[in-house]
Motif scaffolding. Structure first.
Motif, PDB file in Angstrom:
ATOM      1  N   ILE B 137      -7.654  -0.259   9.598  1.00 23.53           N
ATOM      2  CA  ILE B 137      -7.433  -0.165   8.147  1.00 23.53           C
ATOM      3  C   ILE B 137      -7.328   1.300   7.721  1.00 23.53           C
ATOM      4  N   ALA B 138      -8.185   2.160   8.289  1.00 18.80           N
ATOM      5  CA  ALA B 138      -8.138   3.587   7.936  1.00 18.80           C
ATOM      6  C   ALA B 138      -6.797   4.194   8.345  1.00 18.80           C
ATOM      7  N   ARG B 139      -6.297   3.798   9.515  1.00 16.91           N
ATOM      8  CA  ARG B 139      -4.993   4.298   9.950  1.00 16.91           C
ATOM      9  C   ARG B 139      -3.880   3.822   9.016  1.00 16.91           C
ATOM     10  N   GLY B 140      -3.855   2.533   8.713  1.00 17.43           N
ATOM     11  CA  GLY B 140      -2.783   1.979   7.884  1.00 17.43           C
ATOM     12  C   GLY B 140      -2.812   2.528   6.467  1.00 17.43           C
ATOM     13  N   LEU B 141      -3.993   2.495   5.845  1.00 12.00           N
ATOM     14  CA  LEU B 141      -4.066   2.992   4.468  1.00 12.00           C
ATOM     15  C   LEU B 141      -3.880   4.507   4.430  1.00 12.00           C
ATOM     16  N   GLY B 142      -4.290   5.203   5.483  1.00 16.40           N
ATOM     17  CA  GLY B 142      -4.045   6.651   5.550  1.00 16.40           C
ATOM     18  C   GLY B 142      -2.555   6.958   5.523  1.00 16.40           C
ATOM     19  N   ALA B 143      -1.776   6.201   6.320  1.00 16.79           N
ATOM     20  CA  ALA B 143      -0.318   6.392   6.318  1.00 16.79           C
ATOM     21  C   ALA B 143       0.276   6.015   4.964  1.00 16.79           C
ATOM     22  N   PHE B 144      -0.250   4.934   4.389  1.00 17.55           N
ATOM     23  CA  PHE B 144       0.217   4.471   3.073  1.00 17.55           C
ATOM     24  C   PHE B 144       0.001   5.584   2.037  1.00 17.55           C
ATOM     25  N   GLU B 145      -1.191   6.179   2.027  1.00 17.40           N
ATOM     26  CA  GLU B 145      -1.500   7.273   1.096  1.00 17.40           C
ATOM     27  C   GLU B 145      -0.570   8.472   1.331  1.00 17.40           C
ATOM     28  N   THR B 146      -0.316   8.792   2.592  1.00 12.42           N
ATOM     29  CA  THR B 146       0.579   9.916   2.908  1.00 12.42           C
ATOM     30  C   THR B 146       1.973   9.682   2.341  1.00 12.42           C
ATOM     31  N   LEU B 147       2.473   8.445   2.485  1.00 10.94           N
ATOM     32  CA  LEU B 147       3.801   8.144   1.941  1.00 10.94           C
ATOM     33  C   LEU B 147       3.814   8.256   0.415  1.00 10.94           C
ATOM     34  N   LEU B 148       2.751   7.772  -0.234  1.00 10.70           N
ATOM     35  CA  LEU B 148       2.690   7.895  -1.695  1.00 10.70           C
ATOM     36  C   LEU B 148       2.660   9.368  -2.091  1.00 10.70           C
ATOM     37  N   ALA B 149       1.904  10.174  -1.347  1.00  5.72           N
ATOM     38  CA  ALA B 149       1.820  11.610  -1.664  1.00  5.72           C
ATOM     39  C   ALA B 149       3.167  12.289  -1.469  1.00  5.72           C
ATOM     40  N   GLN B 150       3.877  11.911  -0.405  1.00  7.44           N
ATOM     41  CA  GLN B 150       5.191  12.522  -0.141  1.00  7.44           C
ATOM     42  C   GLN B 150       6.175  12.240  -1.269  1.00  7.44           C
ATOM     43  N   ARG B 151       6.103  11.037  -1.813  1.00  4.18           N
ATOM     44  CA  ARG B 151       7.063  10.679  -2.872  1.00  4.18           C
ATOM     45  C   ARG B 151       6.548  11.120  -4.240  1.00  4.18           C
ATOM     46  N   ASP B 152       5.241  11.274  -4.352  1.00  2.69           N
ATOM     47  CA  ASP B 152       4.618  11.910  -5.510  1.00  2.69           C
ATOM     48  C   ASP B 152       5.055  11.327  -6.858  1.00  2.69           C
ATOM     49  N   HIS B 153       4.994   9.996  -6.967  1.00  2.00           N
ATOM     50  CA  HIS B 153       5.226   9.380  -8.268  1.00  2.00           C
ATOM     51  C   HIS B 153       4.041   9.690  -9.180  1.00  2.00           C
ATOM     52  N   ALA B 154       4.286   9.663 -10.459  1.00  2.89           N
ATOM     53  CA  ALA B 154       3.205   9.976 -11.399  1.00  2.89           C
ATOM     54  C   ALA B 154       2.142   8.878 -11.450  1.00  2.89           C
ATOM     55  N   GLY B 155       2.483   7.665 -11.004  1.00  6.96           N
ATOM     56  CA  GLY B 155       1.537   6.561 -11.092  1.00  6.96           C
ATOM     57  C   GLY B 155       1.644   5.878 -12.435  1.00  6.96           C
ATOM     58  N   PRO B 156       0.707   4.979 -12.741  1.00  3.67           N
ATOM     59  CA  PRO B 156      -0.503   4.698 -11.963  1.00  3.67           C
ATOM     60  C   PRO B 156      -0.256   3.806 -10.749  1.00  3.67           C
ATOM     61  N   PHE B 157       0.904   3.121 -10.709  1.00  4.81           N
ATOM     62  CA  PHE B 157       1.155   2.215  -9.588  1.00  4.81           C
ATOM     63  C   PHE B 157       1.730   2.985  -8.400  1.00  4.81           C
ATOM     64  N   CYS B 158       1.933   2.282  -7.288  1.00  4.06           N
ATOM     65  CA  CYS B 158       2.392   2.958  -6.066  1.00  4.06           C
ATOM     66  C   CYS B 158       3.702   3.711  -6.278  1.00  4.06           C
ATOM     67  N   CYS B 159       4.611   3.126  -7.049  1.00  5.59           N
ATOM     68  CA  CYS B 159       5.940   3.716  -7.178  1.00  5.59           C
ATOM     69  C   CYS B 159       6.233   4.126  -8.608  1.00  5.59           C
ATOM     70  N   GLY B 160       5.205   4.456  -9.374  1.00  2.65           N
ATOM     71  CA  GLY B 160       5.437   4.945 -10.729  1.00  2.65           C
ATOM     72  C   GLY B 160       4.759   4.063 -11.768  1.00  2.65           C
ATOM     73  N   ASP B 161       5.405   3.937 -12.928  1.00  2.00           N
ATOM     74  CA  ASP B 161       4.745   3.214 -14.021  1.00  2.00           C
ATOM     75  C   ASP B 161       5.043   1.719 -14.019  1.00  2.00           C
ATOM     76  N   THR B 162       5.737   1.250 -12.976  1.00  2.00           N
ATOM     77  CA  THR B 162       6.048  -0.178 -12.877  1.00  2.00           C
ATOM     78  C   THR B 162       5.430  -0.735 -11.610  1.00  2.00           C
ATOM     79  N   ILE B 163       4.788  -1.863 -11.726  1.00  2.00           N
ATOM     80  CA  ILE B 163       4.180  -2.491 -10.549  1.00  2.00           C
ATOM     81  C   ILE B 163       5.294  -2.963  -9.610  1.00  2.00           C
ATOM     82  N   SER B 164       5.021  -2.895  -8.304  1.00  2.00           N
ATOM     83  CA  SER B 164       6.010  -3.329  -7.314  1.00  2.00           C
ATOM     84  C   SER B 164       5.316  -4.135  -6.221  1.00  2.00           C
ATOM     85  N   ALA B 165       6.127  -4.635  -5.292  1.00  2.00           N
ATOM     86  CA  ALA B 165       5.560  -5.387  -4.175  1.00  2.00           C
ATOM     87  C   ALA B 165       4.571  -4.540  -3.378  1.00  2.00           C
ATOM     88  N   ALA B 166       4.767  -3.219  -3.353  1.00  2.00           N
ATOM     89  CA  ALA B 166       3.816  -2.371  -2.627  1.00  2.00           C
ATOM     90  C   ALA B 166       2.404  -2.528  -3.196  1.00  2.00           C
TER      91      ALA B 166
END
Lengths: 217, 217
Positions: B137-166
């Motif tokens: 879980i630490a490996r998977g969520l760590g990679a997930f967090e890295t991808l979110l950081a790389q794309r650097d959406h403002a949030g609050p959701f994974c891909c910005g202000d709209t909820i998605s399947a992620a």
């Protein structure tokens, strides 16, 4: 949406079944691309450079499209379907598409993760590794065969006379089944689809043994 | 394509993270459905009747649409997106959609399979189970967090202000992380998205503790 000026680079390891899936999809759609080999035996996929630039999960494949990396074989193959629609690997009907996607996930999430090198490396012996991998593969392919039997397409492919993403995921998993000694005798539909795909001239260059990084026995 | 006369029945277990994903998607899209609970602790999902009629993999969820069973949460949620397009859980752009699908697969294929009860049951002790699950879980969520950081959406959701399947896949996995004692402190984007989803009034009925089969502590 396809753009002939797009530059595609696939990061792949010859024996990785997830890389093999993407190679088959690229071959079926005849998408020009470059190949970069990543040596899993020397842990190149865990290097800081690869994980930072390509894939923070530290695995293959990664498909770079115009300098933008895409990971996870399911997401990559669906992207290829969107960018290069012909020949289609997913049915147009939402319900039929859902059944194809379920077959893909039985392999992608329900089977392959358990034969992954990084998982098998945690087990204590070769016997334990073989027993572990073969039991998960037998369960996954057994369910896959049951679903094919329930839908009872005439074949030769998983969903009839047209190849689909289900076949693209199946063939590399059959390779894993053979490697770990799973008995495919009770799975006639799987054997038929696997043979039909492997007979296609178009996919020969995608096969593991055709890769530049293939180890010669 | 949505048809109000369609009858949907979800086969679910309250604590199954894959069932929880589908419950969240149904709740976001406000799709009327019935619920059938499947007790994993008494192995109902491995019964001959369930495996034959619903899911030969012997797991949940299974969504029955007009008497036709659909399995694998990724395939089910993509089907719901096709049948009930609003609110959309996948971006329209193929490349953005590929990134969302990759985040889903990091959970679906790269993380959750290793915390599955049927896998953990093969390990020899509670300590071994916890170490195994938490490291994956630490490996998977760590990679997930890295991808979110790389794309650097403002949030609050994974891909910005709209909820998605992620987000739909993330929330049940965070539940697993908490259960197995994974430290989420270094994952601020994951914590922010998780909190944003859990604050939505619409998804309260989908939460494990709201299910009729939830065990009371």
């Amino acid at each position: 949406m396809a753009n002939s000026s797009q530059r595609l680079v696939l990061h792949s390891y010859w024996r990785s079944s997830s890389s093999y899936r993407v190679r088959i999809a690229l071959a079926l759609k005849q998408v020009p691309h470059e190949l970069v080999t990543v040596n899993l035996l020397s842990n190149e996929q865990k290097s800081e450079a690869y994980m930072k630039a390509m894939n923070p999960m530290g695995n293959v494949p990664c498909l770079v499209v115009d300098d933008e990396p895409f990971i996870e074989s399911v997401a990559i193959i669906e992207l290829l379907e969107d960018l290069y629609p012909e020949p289609a690997l997913y049915p147009k009907s939402p319900k039929e598409r859902a059944h194809v996607r379920a077959l893909c996930e039985i392999i992608n999430a329900g089977t392959q993760p358990f034969q992954n090198l990084s998982v098998l490396g945690r087990l204590e012996s070769d016997d334990a590794r073989k027993a572990w991998a073969s039991s998960f593969i037998a369960r996954g392919l057994g369910a896959f065969e049951t679903l094919l039997a329930q839908r009872d397409h005439a074949g030769p492919f998983c969903c009839g006379d047209t190849i689909s993403a289900a076949d693209v995921f199946l063939v590399p998993q059959v390779m894993g089944a053979v490697r770990f000694g799973v008995d495919l005798q009770p799975m006639p539909r799987i054997r038929r689809a696997n043979e039909a795909v492997l007979a296609l001239p178009r996919i020969q260059a995608a096969r593991p043994e055709s890769q530049p990084d293939a180890l010669k026995a």
